[in-house]
Design a protein around this motif. Structure first.
Motif, short mmCIF file in Angstrom:
data_model
loop_
_atom_site.label_atom_id
_atom_site.label_comp_id
_atom_site.label_asym_id
_atom_site.label_seq_id
_atom_site.Cartn_x
_atom_site.Cartn_y
_atom_site.Cartn_z
N PHE A 172 0.83 -1.21 0.00
CA PHE A 172 0.00 0.00 0.00
C PHE A 172 0.86 1.26 0.00
O PHE A 172 0.63 2.18 -0.79
N VAL A 173 1.85 1.30 0.87
CA VAL A 173 2.71 2.50 0.95
C VAL A 173 3.47 2.70 -0.35
O VAL A 173 3.57 3.83 -0.86
N ALA A 174 3.98 1.62 -0.92
CA ALA A 174 4.73 1.75 -2.18
C ALA A 174 3.86 2.33 -3.28
O ALA A 174 4.25 3.29 -3.95
N PHE A 175 2.66 1.78 -3.46
CA PHE A 175 1.80 2.27 -4.53
C PHE A 175 1.22 3.64 -4.20
O PHE A 175 0.96 4.45 -5.10
N ASP A 176 1.02 3.92 -2.93
CA ASP A 176 0.53 5.24 -2.54
C ASP A 176 1.58 6.31 -2.85
O ASP A 176 1.25 7.37 -3.40
N VAL A 177 2.82 6.04 -2.52
CA VAL A 177 3.89 7.00 -2.81
C VAL A 177 4.07 7.15 -4.31
O VAL A 177 4.29 8.26 -4.81
N GLU A 178 3.96 6.06 -5.02
CA GLU A 178 4.11 6.13 -6.48
C GLU A 178 3.02 7.00 -7.10
O GLU A 178 3.29 7.77 -8.03
N TYR A 201 0.98 12.88 -9.74
CA TYR A 201 0.23 14.15 -9.73
C TYR A 201 1.01 15.31 -10.36
O TYR A 201 0.48 15.98 -11.25
N PRO A 202 2.25 15.60 -9.95
CA PRO A 202 2.96 16.72 -10.58
C PRO A 202 3.18 16.50 -12.08
O PRO A 202 3.15 17.44 -12.86
N TRP A 203 3.39 15.25 -12.46
CA TRP A 203 3.56 14.95 -13.86
C TRP A 203 2.28 15.26 -14.63
O TRP A 203 2.33 15.82 -15.73
N PHE A 218 1.80 18.00 -17.72
CA PHE A 218 1.87 17.04 -18.82
C PHE A 218 2.13 17.71 -20.17
O PHE A 218 3.00 17.30 -20.93
N GLN A 219 1.39 18.77 -20.51
CA GLN A 219 1.50 19.37 -21.83
C GLN A 219 2.80 20.13 -22.03
O GLN A 219 3.29 20.23 -23.15
N GLN A 220 3.40 20.64 -20.96
CA GLN A 220 4.64 21.39 -21.11
C GLN A 220 5.88 20.50 -21.13
O GLN A 220 6.96 20.95 -21.51
N LEU A 221 5.76 19.24 -20.74
CA LEU A 221 6.95 18.39 -20.58
C LEU A 221 7.44 17.77 -21.87
O LEU A 221 8.63 17.52 -22.02
N GLY A 222 6.57 17.46 -22.77
CA GLY A 222 7.01 16.91 -24.05
C GLY A 222 7.14 15.40 -24.06
O GLY A 222 6.74 14.69 -23.15
N ALA A 223 7.76 14.90 -25.14
CA ALA A 223 7.85 13.46 -25.38
C ALA A 223 8.77 12.76 -24.39
O ALA A 223 8.52 11.61 -24.02
N PHE A 224 9.81 13.42 -23.92
CA PHE A 224 10.72 12.80 -22.97
C PHE A 224 10.00 12.41 -21.68
O PHE A 224 10.22 11.33 -21.14
N ALA A 225 9.11 13.27 -21.22
CA ALA A 225 8.37 12.98 -19.99
C ALA A 225 7.39 11.84 -20.21
O ALA A 225 7.14 11.06 -19.29
N ILE A 226 6.84 11.74 -21.41
CA ILE A 226 5.91 10.63 -21.69
C ILE A 226 6.66 9.31 -21.65
O ILE A 226 6.18 8.32 -21.07
N VAL A 227 7.85 9.27 -22.22
CA VAL A 227 8.67 8.05 -22.18
C VAL A 227 9.05 7.72 -20.74
O VAL A 227 8.97 6.56 -20.31
N MET A 284 7.43 8.51 -18.01
CA MET A 284 6.25 8.05 -17.29
C MET A 284 5.86 6.64 -17.72
O MET A 284 5.40 5.84 -16.90
N PHE A 285 6.07 6.32 -18.98
CA PHE A 285 5.81 4.96 -19.44
C PHE A 285 6.73 3.97 -18.71
O PHE A 285 6.29 2.91 -18.26
#
Length: 118
Positions: free
Chosen positions: A67-73, A78-80, A84-93, A95-96
């Motif tokens: 629970f703690v691991a997934f809660d922290v994850e 949230y900040p991502w 999201f729109q300002q970060l670009g393709a690098f952030a999408i990769v 996050m994947f």
């Protein structure tokens, strides 16, 4: 140049001094008792009968850790999502990769039986 490190030095000093100061004040203000009953265990007003060291399943800890691991994850998501729109393709990769690690961790916990209530 040393002025730039003054704030960091003050925070470091406060971080080292305050805990020791709190322990010292607690030690000075604590009540002292020389009663022989002070060290006796207290359980509902009765003496314990039999073995007091009981074993319980570690699944409770596994549930808590998962629970703690997934809660922290999810807190990191949230900040991502906000930027999201300002970060670009690098952030999408990134996050994947992050979500892939989450899914692999969830799969591993499931495979090991950490999510089964027995």
């Amino acid at each position: 140049m040393l002025k730039e490190y003054l704030g960091i030095s003050l925070f470091l000093a406060a971080g080292l001094i305050i805990p020791f100061l709190a322990f010292a004040v607690s030690r000075l203000l604590q009540p002292r008792s020389n009663s022989p009953m002070k060290g006796d265990p207290y359980e509902c007003g009765m003496e314990t009968i039999g073995e007091t060291w009981i074993q319980f399943k570690s699944n409770y800890f596994l549930y808590a850790l998962v629970f703690v691991a997934f809660d922290v994850e999810t807190v990191f998501l949230y900040p991502w999502a906000v930027k999201f729109q300002q970060l670009g393709a690098f952030a999408i990769v990134e996050m994947f990769i992050f979500i892939t690690i989450l899914v692999v961790g969830f799969w591993y916990a499931w495979k090991e039986g950490a999510l089964e209530w027995k």
